[in-house]
Design a protein around this motif. Structure first.
Motif, short mmCIF file in Angstrom:
data_model
loop_
_atom_site.label_atom_id
_atom_site.label_comp_id
_atom_site.label_asym_id
_atom_site.label_seq_id
_atom_site.Cartn_x
_atom_site.Cartn_y
_atom_site.Cartn_z
N CYS A 1 -59.77 34.98 -115.37
CA CYS A 1 -60.16 35.88 -114.60
C CYS A 1 -61.18 35.27 -113.67
CB CYS A 1 -61.05 37.05 -115.34
SG CYS A 1 -60.07 37.99 -116.67
N GLY A 2 -60.99 35.51 -112.21
CA GLY A 2 -62.07 35.16 -111.43
C GLY A 2 -61.94 33.61 -111.21
N VAL A 3 -61.02 33.12 -110.88
CA VAL A 3 -60.82 31.66 -110.32
C VAL A 3 -59.84 31.56 -109.25
CG1 VAL A 3 -61.23 30.53 -112.73
CG2 VAL A 3 -58.75 31.13 -112.10
N ARG A 4 -60.19 30.36 -108.54
CA ARG A 4 -59.16 29.97 -107.37
C ARG A 4 -57.99 28.90 -108.14
NH1 ARG A 4 -60.83 29.13 -101.28
NH2 ARG A 4 -58.44 28.63 -100.54
N ILE A 5 -56.97 29.18 -107.89
CA ILE A 5 -55.89 28.25 -108.53
C ILE A 5 -55.44 27.47 -107.29
CG2 ILE A 5 -53.70 28.10 -109.93
CD1 ILE A 5 -54.62 30.97 -110.87
N VAL B 1 -58.92 25.18 -120.55
CA VAL B 1 -58.41 24.62 -121.96
C VAL B 1 -58.87 25.16 -123.21
CG1 VAL B 1 -57.52 22.64 -123.13
CG2 VAL B 1 -57.22 22.76 -120.63
N ALA B 2 -60.18 25.16 -123.40
CA ALA B 2 -61.01 25.41 -124.67
C ALA B 2 -60.66 27.00 -124.94
CB ALA B 2 -62.24 24.93 -124.41
N GLY B 3 -60.90 27.70 -124.03
CA GLY B 3 -61.01 29.11 -124.36
C GLY B 3 -59.45 29.54 -124.56
N ALA B 4 -58.72 28.92 -123.82
CA ALA B 4 -57.13 29.59 -123.86
C ALA B 4 -56.71 28.97 -125.17
CB ALA B 4 -56.13 28.87 -122.87
N ARG B 5 -56.87 27.69 -125.73
CA ARG B 5 -56.42 27.72 -127.07
C ARG B 5 -56.95 28.42 -128.00
NH1 ARG B 5 -56.36 20.70 -126.12
NH2 ARG B 5 -54.39 21.02 -124.94
N GLN B 6 -57.92 28.95 -127.91
CA GLN B 6 -58.67 30.07 -128.86
C GLN B 6 -58.07 31.50 -128.67
OE1 GLN B 6 -62.82 29.18 -130.24
NE2 GLN B 6 -62.78 27.68 -128.84
N GLU B 7 -57.20 31.53 -127.50
CA GLU B 7 -56.55 32.82 -127.06
C GLU B 7 -57.92 33.80 -126.61
OE1 GLU B 7 -53.57 34.44 -129.41
OE2 GLU B 7 -52.37 32.62 -129.07
N MET B 8 -58.82 33.19 -126.00
CA MET B 8 -59.92 33.93 -125.67
C MET B 8 -59.81 34.56 -123.98
SD MET B 8 -63.10 31.65 -127.12
CE MET B 8 -64.53 32.59 -126.26
N VAL B 9 -60.48 35.43 -123.72
CA VAL B 9 -60.50 35.75 -122.06
C VAL B 9 -61.37 34.71 -121.43
CG1 VAL B 9 -61.15 37.48 -120.50
CG2 VAL B 9 -60.08 38.19 -122.86
N VAL B 10 -60.91 33.95 -120.74
CA VAL B 10 -61.76 33.17 -119.71
C VAL B 10 -62.03 33.89 -118.41
CG1 VAL B 10 -61.79 30.91 -118.83
CG2 VAL B 10 -60.44 31.14 -120.93
N ASP B 11 -63.42 34.14 -118.33
CA ASP B 11 -63.68 34.84 -117.14
C ASP B 11 -64.79 34.23 -116.36
OD1 ASP B 11 -64.37 36.77 -115.45
OD2 ASP B 11 -64.55 38.29 -116.95
N PHE B 12 -64.36 33.79 -115.33
CA PHE B 12 -65.25 33.13 -114.35
C PHE B 12 -65.85 33.93 -113.38
CE2 PHE B 12 -62.70 29.86 -115.99
CZ PHE B 12 -63.58 28.55 -115.85
N ARG B 13 -65.93 35.21 -113.35
CA ARG B 13 -66.53 36.07 -112.41
C ARG B 13 -67.82 36.07 -112.65
NH1 ARG B 13 -62.50 41.15 -113.71
NH2 ARG B 13 -62.83 40.21 -115.83
N THR B 14 -68.58 36.29 -111.51
CA THR B 14 -69.99 36.18 -111.30
C THR B 14 -70.57 37.35 -110.63
OG1 THR B 14 -70.04 35.00 -108.87
CG2 THR B 14 -69.77 33.53 -111.26
N LEU C 1 -51.95 36.91 -118.15
CA LEU C 1 -52.75 37.86 -117.59
C LEU C 1 -53.63 37.20 -116.56
CD1 LEU C 1 -54.02 40.72 -116.80
CD2 LEU C 1 -55.28 40.58 -118.96
N PHE C 2 -53.55 37.57 -115.41
CA PHE C 2 -54.59 36.99 -114.24
C PHE C 2 -55.19 38.14 -113.50
CE2 PHE C 2 -51.11 33.81 -114.59
CZ PHE C 2 -51.63 32.95 -114.60
N GLU C 3 -56.60 37.99 -113.74
CA GLU C 3 -57.35 39.18 -112.97
C GLU C 3 -58.37 38.73 -111.92
OE1 GLU C 3 -59.61 41.72 -115.49
OE2 GLU C 3 -57.73 42.65 -116.47
#
Length: 455
Positions: free
Chosen positions: A67-71, A15-28, A87-89
């Motif tokens: 990016c990189g999450v399980r929905i 939520v925080a990243g999206a509201r700033q229109e950032m790329v939210v990336d959970f890939r490790t 965009l979902f990666e």
């Protein structure tokens, strides 16, 4: 849609990243890829309702990148009116992506796993990209969109895997190096850009009746070396399609090609990959490539059928005449008459065979001259050694060749036939030459008439 309560830490981060229109990336950097998504930690799990609330809320986003999450659960955006590019990666969807009758900007999925995308009647002010993904089915029934990209994806539905009935695609349809276990459907679709199936494997066939492809349709070598040739198992059904520019099938393995009543500006294929069955009745085209001799193209037309179909033969002959290959055109039209002869009653077949032997139905006129020379030589030799009696008091000197010509040519009078009379076997030979002359003349006249009224 209201944001749900009790957001997890991962959801708060989204939520925080999206509201700033950032790329939210959970890939490790761990060893667990998409195939081991069930091994991912809880801090990589996000509920679908959180994403739906973010992109459809009052504070609209111009873009959302995850990016990189399980929905978890179905991401239900059906009937939504969005201003957001999605965009979902490298995400894994436990449920479906529901976009039916939604209005939004671009939707892009890259390297994702999910079961079903239902985008029926979606209106996209942008492109739909499903690239390098693994899913069961994609529905684009009645969709209105820009480019559609499904390259590199694998579709596992055994029935209809990609459904694009009546879709209006203002851009191109890219399907490079995809694997589609079911059917690809595009009946009634209108594609303003290219329709490209390069290097794809489609195991359930392609149903694209009445397709309109304004910039051509291409089935060529792909970019993936393991699947370089486009392979379509089952019917490639393009009945009634309108394909401008080119239909390229030069590197396509086909089972059945159905182009009945279709219109193609230019058809390019490859004899090495011709299907075992072709259905071409009513097909119209301006050009064929490569430029092959008539026997090869006749084999192409006849694959998998035994019935008489005149239109494909007439179309092929017209093509050869248009490019100046008149001899090939005559071969095709002669083949057409021979095919037609098989459909006639016995008297018609007999007369057709006579015309074929004597003048090649008018397409081999030199045969008439050859037959005339043979009959002239035979008659001259016979009458040169066979005595004839004078039929009047002052006959001209006897000439065996002139006498034979008088018998053979119905409208020629050299004065020999009326001046000399044969006896016994000579009379039989004379009658035979007269009959042969009339048959030859009739066959020549029939051939000339056919040439004058040819399509």
């Amino acid at each position: 849609m209201d944001m749900p309560d009790n957001l997890s830490e991962s959801e708060q981060r989204v939520v925080a990243g999206a509201r700033q229109e950032m790329v939210v990336d959970f890939r490790t950097d761990d060893a667990y890829g998409l195939n081991e998504a069930d091994q991912w930690s809880e801090d990589r799990r996000v509920r679908a309702v959180v994403i739906a609330a973010l992109v459809s809320g009052a504070d609209s986003l111009s873009r959302f990148t995850l990016c990189g999450v399980r929905i978890s659960g179905d991401l239900d955006l059906a009937n939504a009116r969005l201003q957001t590019s999605l965009l979902f990666e490298h995400c894994v969807f436990d449920g479906k992506l529901l976009l039916a009758e939604a209005t939004t900007r671009s939707v892009r999925l890259r390297g994702c796993y999910l079961s079903h995308i239902n985008a029926a009647r979606i209106i996209l002010d942008g492109e739909l990209e499903v690239a390098g993904c693994r899913l069961g089915k994609l529905s684009l029934y009645g969709a209105r969109t820009g480019d559609v990209e499904i390259s590199g994806s694998t579709f596992t539905s055994p029935n209809v895997a990609v459904q694009g009935d009546l879709a209006a695609i203002d851009g191109a349809f890219y399907c490079h190096d995809a694997v589609i276990d079911g059917q690809l459907r595009l009946p009634g679709a209108h594609i303003k850009g290219y329709a490209e199936l390069d290097g794809s494997t489609i195991r359930g066939g392609v149903l694209a009746r009445n397709l309109e492809a304004e910039s051509g349709m291409y089935c060529r070598l792909g970019y993936n070396a393991d699947r370089a040739v486009c392979a379509i198992e089952g019917d490639f059904d393009l009945r009634g399609a309108r394909i401008k520019r080119e239909l390229r099938l030069d590197n396509t393995r086909l089972t059945v090609l159905d182009l009945r009543q279709a219109q193609v500006d230019s058809l390019c294929d490859d004899p090495a990959h011709w299907p075992r069955e072709t259905r071409l009745d009513g097909l119209r085209y301006e050009d064929l490539a490569p430029r092959l001799p008539a026997p090869a193209r006749l084999d192409w037309l006849s694959r998998g059928r035994n019935d008489y179909q005149p239109q494909p033969l007439e179309q092929l002959a017209a093509h050869y005449r248009r490019i100046g290959h008149d001899e090939d055109a005559r071969r095709v039209l002669l083949h057409k008459q021979r095919e037609r002869r098989r459909t006639l009653a016995p008297p018609g077949r007999t007369w057709g065979l006579i015309q074929d032997l004597l003048v090649g139905y008018g397409y081999r006129p030199w045969l008439a001259g050859l037959w005339l020379l043979v009959l002239l030589a035979a008659g001259s030799t016979f009458f040169a050694v066979t005595p004839l009696s004078a039929a009047r008091d002052d006959p001209p000197p006897f000439s065996a060749p002139a006498y034979t010509l008088d018998l053979l040519l119905p409208v020629v009078n050299l004065g020999q036939e009326t001046a000399w009379s044969p006896h016994g076997p000579g009379q039989t030979v004379a009658y035979g030459l007269i009959v042969a002359g009339w048959i030859l003349a009739t066959a020549v006249i029939a051939g000339i008439t056919r040439q004058l009224v040819r399509p």
